[in-house]
Write an enzyme that holds these catalytic residues in place. Structure first.
Site: not given
Length: 290
Positions: A38-39
């Site tokens: 995930d970012p």
């Protein structure tokens, strides 16, 4: 150029962003990654370069993380990047209660992935459906937690737990944070996540994008060898003449005491690729050299 880059993914970058940056820095078209992050997560993101992209499917699946879980908060994304659903201080929550609630998160467990995730339902990504406001039933999946270790506990109105988690592929740490908060009836969300191990690569040996740029400028950058992350697979060494036939796509009759996927070598050329031993036949599945 071919091999693997053990990248330390920066915060707020997607895995795709990292691939695009590496492709530009190395001026290389064939670049891929293993294990999307995930970012908001940082840490190990294995990057395959050149022919190594064909080996991504054979990398080991186990992963390890250090995570911070914040109690008293629930969000739409099960991490701090989403909108807050509820925020209720829980200063009386203590570590003893958390340990009891954490106990079921061992071995094979059923988990509902976050609605903001890359999982596909009817051919559509969940995060795309969620952003459009569409409600879908997210199917449960079975994941495996091998080990958890509490690293730190911080009291307060919104207590925080630091925890190390070793798990199998497909495990969502955000879902663990959400579900642990639900068991404790306080709500919980993921406040921070670092992947410390993935697909045979460790955080201690990783490079940041800045490290990569510096090494490229100094002409000191070296990739990991093609078979470095494949040590979990058995090995098979063929005589040179037989190896040549295998590299040309021919099936090789062999009687051995094991079957399945194996690394294939010869004495002269080294690592040749991946084969599958089935019914006393060695089948070429991914030929890298030859």
């Amino acid at each position: 150029m071919q091999g693997f880059l053990n990248l330390n993914k920066p915060f707020d970058w997607t895995s795709h962003d990292c691939v695009a940056r590496v492709r530009k820095l190395l001026r290389l078209k064939r670049v891929g990654h293993a294990g999307t992050l995930d970012p908001a997560a940082t840490g190990v993101l294995p990057i395959a370069l050149g022919k190594a992209t064909r080996l991504l499917q054979y990398l080991p699946e186990n992963k390890a993380y250090t995570a911070t879980i914040r109690f008293g908060v629930r969000t739409t994304t099960d991490d701090l990047q989403g909108e807050i659903i509820t925020s209720q201080p829980c200063p009386k929550l203590d570590l003893a209660d958390v340990k009891i609630a954490l106990a079921p998160f061992q071995g094979k467990i059923e988990q509902i992935p976050p609605i903001y995730s890359a999982i596909q339902v009817d051919g559509k990504r969940l995060y795309d459906l969620a952003r459009r406001g569409e409600t879908v039933e997210v199917p449960k999946r079975t994941v495996e937690i091998f080990h958890t270790e509490i690293l730190d506990w911080r009291e307060g109105d919104f207590p925080e737990l630091d925890i190390a988690i070793t798990c199998g592929s497909g495990t969502y740490i955000r879902a663990i944070a959400r579900d642990l908060g639900a068991i404790l009836e306080t709500g919980g969300t993921l406040a921070a996540l670092i992947r410390t191990h993935s697909s045979g690569f460790n955080l201690a040996d990783s490079l940041t994008l800045t490290d990569l740029e510096t090494q490229l400028q100094a002409e000191t950058f070296q990739t990991s060898v093609l078979d470095a992350a494949l040590q979990h697979l058995p090995t098979l060494t063929l005589p040179a003449t037989t190896a040549q036939k295998w590299c040309q796509g021919q099936k090789i009759p062999l009687t051995l005491d094991f079957s399945g996927v194996t690394r294939v070598y010869d004495d002269e050329a080294g690592f040749l690729g991946i084969g599958k031993l089935q019914d006393d036949i060695l089948i070429p599945t991914t030929v890298i050299k030859g």
